[in-house]
Design a protein around this motif. Structure first.
Motif, PDB file in Angstrom:
ATOM      1  N   UNK A   1      22.755 -11.491  41.721  1.00 43.30           N
ATOM      2  CA  UNK A   1      23.031 -10.211  42.372  1.00 43.30           C
ATOM      3  C   UNK A   1      24.539  -9.983  42.496  1.00 43.30           C
ATOM      4  N   UNK A   2      25.280 -11.032  42.803  1.00 48.38           N
ATOM      5  CA  UNK A   2      26.729 -10.914  42.923  1.00 48.38           C
ATOM      6  C   UNK A   2      27.351 -10.432  41.606  1.00 48.38           C
ATOM      7  N   UNK A   3      26.976 -11.088  40.508  1.00 52.70           N
ATOM      8  CA  UNK A   3      27.543 -10.711  39.215  1.00 52.70           C
ATOM      9  C   UNK A   3      26.951  -9.394  38.704  1.00 52.70           C
ATOM     10  N   UNK A   4      25.691  -9.127  39.052  1.00 53.41           N
ATOM     11  CA  UNK A   4      25.070  -7.843  38.723  1.00 53.41           C
ATOM     12  C   UNK A   4      25.882  -6.707  39.337  1.00 53.41           C
ATOM     13  N   UNK A   5      26.236  -6.849  40.623  1.00 59.62           N
ATOM     14  CA  UNK A   5      26.956  -5.789  41.315  1.00 59.62           C
ATOM     15  C   UNK A   5      28.374  -5.622  40.768  1.00 59.62           C
ATOM     16  N   UNK A   6      28.999  -6.739  40.413  1.00 55.00           N
ATOM     17  CA  UNK A   6      30.322  -6.663  39.794  1.00 55.00           C
ATOM     18  C   UNK A   6      30.266  -5.879  38.486  1.00 55.00           C
ATOM     19  N   UNK A   7      29.279  -6.219  37.650  1.00 52.75           N
ATOM     20  CA  UNK A   7      29.134  -5.547  36.361  1.00 52.75           C
ATOM     21  C   UNK A   7      28.798  -4.075  36.554  1.00 52.75           C
ATOM     22  N   UNK A   8      27.891  -3.793  37.490  1.00 55.21           N
ATOM     23  CA  UNK A   8      27.488  -2.412  37.758  1.00 55.21           C
ATOM     24  C   UNK A   8      28.697  -1.568  38.165  1.00 55.21           C
ATOM     25  N   UNK A   9      29.487  -2.091  39.095  1.00 55.73           N
ATOM     26  CA  UNK A   9      30.644  -1.340  39.593  1.00 55.73           C
ATOM     27  C   UNK A   9      31.723  -1.201  38.524  1.00 55.73           C
ATOM     28  N   UNK A  10      31.867  -2.231  37.684  1.00 55.21           N
ATOM     29  CA  UNK A  10      32.858  -2.168  36.610  1.00 55.21           C
ATOM     30  C   UNK A  10      32.480  -1.087  35.600  1.00 55.21           C
ATOM     31  N   UNK A  11      31.215  -1.062  35.190  1.00 56.12           N
ATOM     32  CA  UNK A  11      30.751  -0.052  34.237  1.00 56.12           C
ATOM     33  C   UNK A  11      30.874   1.344  34.830  1.00 56.12           C
ATOM     34  N   UNK A  12      30.553   1.458  36.115  1.00 53.74           N
ATOM     35  CA  UNK A  12      30.657   2.763  36.784  1.00 53.74           C
ATOM     36  C   UNK A  12      32.109   3.224  36.846  1.00 53.74           C
ATOM     37  N   UNK A  13      33.019   2.299  37.124  1.00 57.51           N
ATOM     38  CA  UNK A  13      34.442   2.637  37.218  1.00 57.51           C
ATOM     39  C   UNK A  13      34.957   3.209  35.895  1.00 57.51           C
ATOM     40  N   UNK A  14      34.486   2.632  34.792  1.00 62.05           N
ATOM     41  CA  UNK A  14      34.923   3.091  33.476  1.00 62.05           C
ATOM     42  C   UNK A  14      34.019   4.191  32.905  1.00 62.05           C
ATOM     43  N   UNK A  15      33.113   4.708  33.766  1.00 64.12           N
ATOM     44  CA  UNK A  15      32.247   5.820  33.393  1.00 64.12           C
ATOM     45  C   UNK A  15      31.346   5.474  32.204  1.00 64.12           C
ATOM     46  N   UNK A  16      30.887   4.214  32.182  1.00 69.62           N
ATOM     47  CA  UNK A  16      29.977   3.764  31.122  1.00 69.62           C
ATOM     48  C   UNK A  16      28.582   3.635  31.722  1.00 69.62           C
ATOM     49  N   UNK A  17      27.704   4.489  31.339  1.00 71.15           N
ATOM     50  CA  UNK A  17      26.338   4.460  31.850  1.00 71.15           C
ATOM     51  C   UNK A  17      25.504   5.473  31.114  1.00 71.15           C
ATOM     52  N   UNK A  18      24.248   5.625  31.528  1.00 67.88           N
ATOM     53  CA  UNK A  18      23.397   6.643  30.922  1.00 67.88           C
ATOM     54  C   UNK A  18      22.725   7.513  31.969  1.00 67.88           C
ATOM     55  N   UNK A  19      23.023   7.216  33.241  1.00 71.29           N
ATOM     56  CA  UNK A  19      22.545   8.054  34.333  1.00 71.29           C
ATOM     57  C   UNK A  19      23.722   8.381  35.237  1.00 71.29           C
ATOM     58  N   UNK A  20      23.495   9.327  36.139  1.00 75.16           N
ATOM     59  CA  UNK A  20      24.533   9.657  37.112  1.00 75.16           C
ATOM     60  C   UNK A  20      23.904   9.800  38.492  1.00 75.16           C
ATOM     61  N   UNK A  21      24.631   9.309  39.485  1.00 75.78           N
ATOM     62  CA  UNK A  21      24.277   9.535  40.875  1.00 75.78           C
ATOM     63  C   UNK A  21      25.114  10.686  41.393  1.00 75.78           C
ATOM     64  N   UNK A  22      24.467  11.565  42.137  1.00 77.92           N
ATOM     65  CA  UNK A  22      25.143  12.769  42.638  1.00 77.92           C
ATOM     66  C   UNK A  22      24.997  12.829  44.146  1.00 77.92           C
ATOM     67  N   UNK A  23      26.113  13.080  44.825  1.00 81.55           N
ATOM     68  CA  UNK A  23      26.116  13.333  46.263  1.00 81.55           C
ATOM     69  C   UNK A  23      26.452  14.797  46.481  1.00 81.55           C
ATOM     70  N   UNK A  24      25.594  15.492  47.252  1.00 81.02           N
ATOM     71  CA  UNK A  24      25.815  16.911  47.506  1.00 81.02           C
ATOM     72  C   UNK A  24      25.537  17.215  48.984  1.00 81.02           C
ATOM     73  N   UNK A  25      26.264  18.176  49.516  1.00 82.64           N
ATOM     74  CA  UNK A  25      26.119  18.566  50.921  1.00 82.64           C
ATOM     75  C   UNK A  25      25.625  19.999  51.020  1.00 82.64           C
ATOM     76  N   UNK A  26      24.669  20.219  51.920  1.00 80.92           N
ATOM     77  CA  UNK A  26      24.152  21.572  52.124  1.00 80.92           C
ATOM     78  C   UNK A  26      25.181  22.392  52.892  1.00 80.92           C
ATOM     79  N   UNK A  27      25.609  23.504  52.292  1.00 74.30           N
ATOM     80  CA  UNK A  27      26.610  24.355  52.933  1.00 74.30           C
ATOM     81  C   UNK A  27      26.051  25.730  53.286  1.00 74.30           C
ATOM     82  N   UNK A  28      24.883  26.059  52.742  1.00 74.27           N
ATOM     83  CA  UNK A  28      24.252  27.335  53.101  1.00 74.27           C
ATOM     84  C   UNK A  28      22.766  27.306  52.810  1.00 74.27           C
TER      85      UNK A  28
END
Length: 323
Positions: free
Chosen positions: A296-323
Motif C-alpha cells: 500500500x505504501x508503494x502503491x500510494x507513492x506510485x499513484x501520486x507520482x503518476x497523478x502529479x505527471x498527469x499520467x492516467x486514464x481516469x480523472x477525479x473531479x471536485x466541484x462545489x454547488x454554487x446555485x
C-alpha cells in the motif's frame, strides 16, 4: 436520411453536454464490432449513441459468483485504496452527510464510516446491494437514483465513482444531484478521461471503451456539463487505478503469455469474467499484513507520482454547488 444501418445510429441522437440534437452535427469517431463511438461537433463530447444501448441494464450487473469472490477478498486493502480518494475529498470538506451514488460493493462507504462521515448510499445492481446490506451492514437502498425523493434527502457531499460514464442522460442525472446537495456542498466523481495519456495512446483499442460506457468526458466537457448544472469545478486530478491495471491489463497479459495465444491482450481480456478477475486480485492481496502495508505504501507513492505527471486514464473531479 436513409435507413442504412450506418445512418440509423443518428436517429434520436443527442449530446448530454451541449443539448445538440442536429444529426448532421455529429460524426463517427471509432467503429467497433458491436457499437460506434461518436463525437459532437458543437462541443467535442465523445459518446456512444443511445441507439446501441437500448438493451443495456445494470440491475444484474454482477452475479452471485462475483459476490462469492468479493466475499473472499481483503477488505483492509480495499479500504486503503478508497482512503486515497478521501485525501482528495478532505482538501475541501472533512465531515458531513455523505451520499455515495452507485455504492457498488460498499468499500468506499466503509472507509467513509471509519473516517466519521454520516453515510447513505444507493445501488441499483442486486448483488452488490445485497453484499452492502447483508455483509457490510451499510445504510444502502436498492433503488434507481432517479426514483430517490429529493424532498426527503439533502447532503453535504455526493460521491460517484465510475458512475457518470454509464448514464445516457448525464445532464438530467446531475440536475438531480444538484437538487440533493446543500448550497455550498460538494460533488466528487471519477470518470474515464478521453483526453488522458492512455486514451490518446490506444485510441479505439483503449480498454475503457465498451458498450457499458456511454460517456467519454474530457476535462473541457465535464467542466462544461457541471457548470451548466450549477457547480463550480474546483480541481481535476488524473487518476490511474492500479487495481484495474492488475485485473484488466496484467492478468490478460499473463494469460496470453502462458497460453502462447496470438490474440491481442484486449481480446484475451474480453474472455475473462468478473469473478476470475476478482479471484486474481484476491490472490494478489492474500499476503501477510506487513507485506500488504508495504504494498500500500508503494502503491500510494506510485499513484501520486503518476497523478502529479498527469499520467492516467481516469480523472477525479471536485466541484462545489454554487446555485
Amino acid at each position: 436520411m436513409s435507413n442504412s444501418p450506418k445512418e440509423s445510429i443518428f436517429e434520436g441522437i443527442f449530446c448530454t453536454v451541449c443539448k445538440n440534437t442536429n444529426h448532421n452535427a455529429f460524426k463517427i469517431l471509432y467503429e467497433k464490432p458491436t457499437f460506434s463511438v461518436t463525437t459532437c461537433n458543437q462541443c467535442g463530447h465523445v459518446f456512444i449513441p443511445h441507439y446501441f444501448r437500448k438493451k443495456i441494464t445494470y440491475t444484474q450487473y454482477k452475479n452471485s459468483e462475483v459476490t462469492a469472490a468479493i466475499r473472499q477478498g481483503n477488505n483492509w486493502v480495499k479500504i486503503q485504496r478508497h482512503k486515497l480518494r478521501f485525501k482528495f475529498i478532505q482538501k475541501f470538506i472533512r465531515s458531513g452527510k455523505l451520499f455515495d451514488l452507485g455504492a457498488g460493493w460498499g468499500h468506499f462507504m466503509l472507509a467513509a464510516k471509519e473516517l466519521g462521515y454520516d453515510i447513505y448510499g444507493v445501488e441499483i445492481a442486486e448483488q452488490p446491494y445485497l453484499y452492502c446490506k447483508n455483509d457490510l451492514k451499510l445504510p444502502v437502498d436498492h433503488i434507481d437514483f432517479f426514483e430517490l425523493d429529493t424532498t426527503k434527502h439533502q447532503f453535504d457531499i455526493i460521491t460517484m465513482w465510475d458512475v457518470l460514464e454509464h448514464i445516457d442522460h448525464a445532464d438530467v442525472f446531475l440536475e438531480k444531484c444538484n437538487a440533493l446537495t446543500n448550497t455550498g456542498g460538494y460533488l466528487f466523481l471519477q470518470v474515464p478521461q478521453i483526453d488522458s495519456y492512455f486514451a490518446k495512446k490506444y485510441k479505439d483499442d483503449w480498454k475503457m471503451m465498451g458498450l457499458d460506457h456511454v460517456n467519454y468526458f474530457s476535462k473541457k466537457t465535464i467542466t462544461q456539463l457541471l457548470e451548466s448544472k450549477g457547480y463550480q469545478v474546483l480541481k481535476i486530478k488524473s487518476s490511474f487505478e492500479i487495481k484495474l491495471f492488475l485485473m484488466y491489463t496484467l492478468l490478460p497479459l499473463l494469460k496470453k503469455i502462458k497460453g502462447k495465444q496470438k490474440k491481442t491482450v484486449n481480446e484475451v481480456s474480453a474472455q475473462i469474467n468478473a469473478a476470475e478477475r476478482q479471484n486474481y486480485f484476491n490472490k494478489f492481496t492474500s499476503r501477510p499484513l506487513w507485506q500488504l502495508k508495504v504494498f500500500v505504501f508503494f502503491h500510494n507513492l506510485l499513484y501520486n507520482l503518476l497523478s502529479f505527471f498527469n499520467i492516467g486514464e481516469e480523472m477525479m473531479v471536485a466541484a462545489k454547488k454554487i446555485k
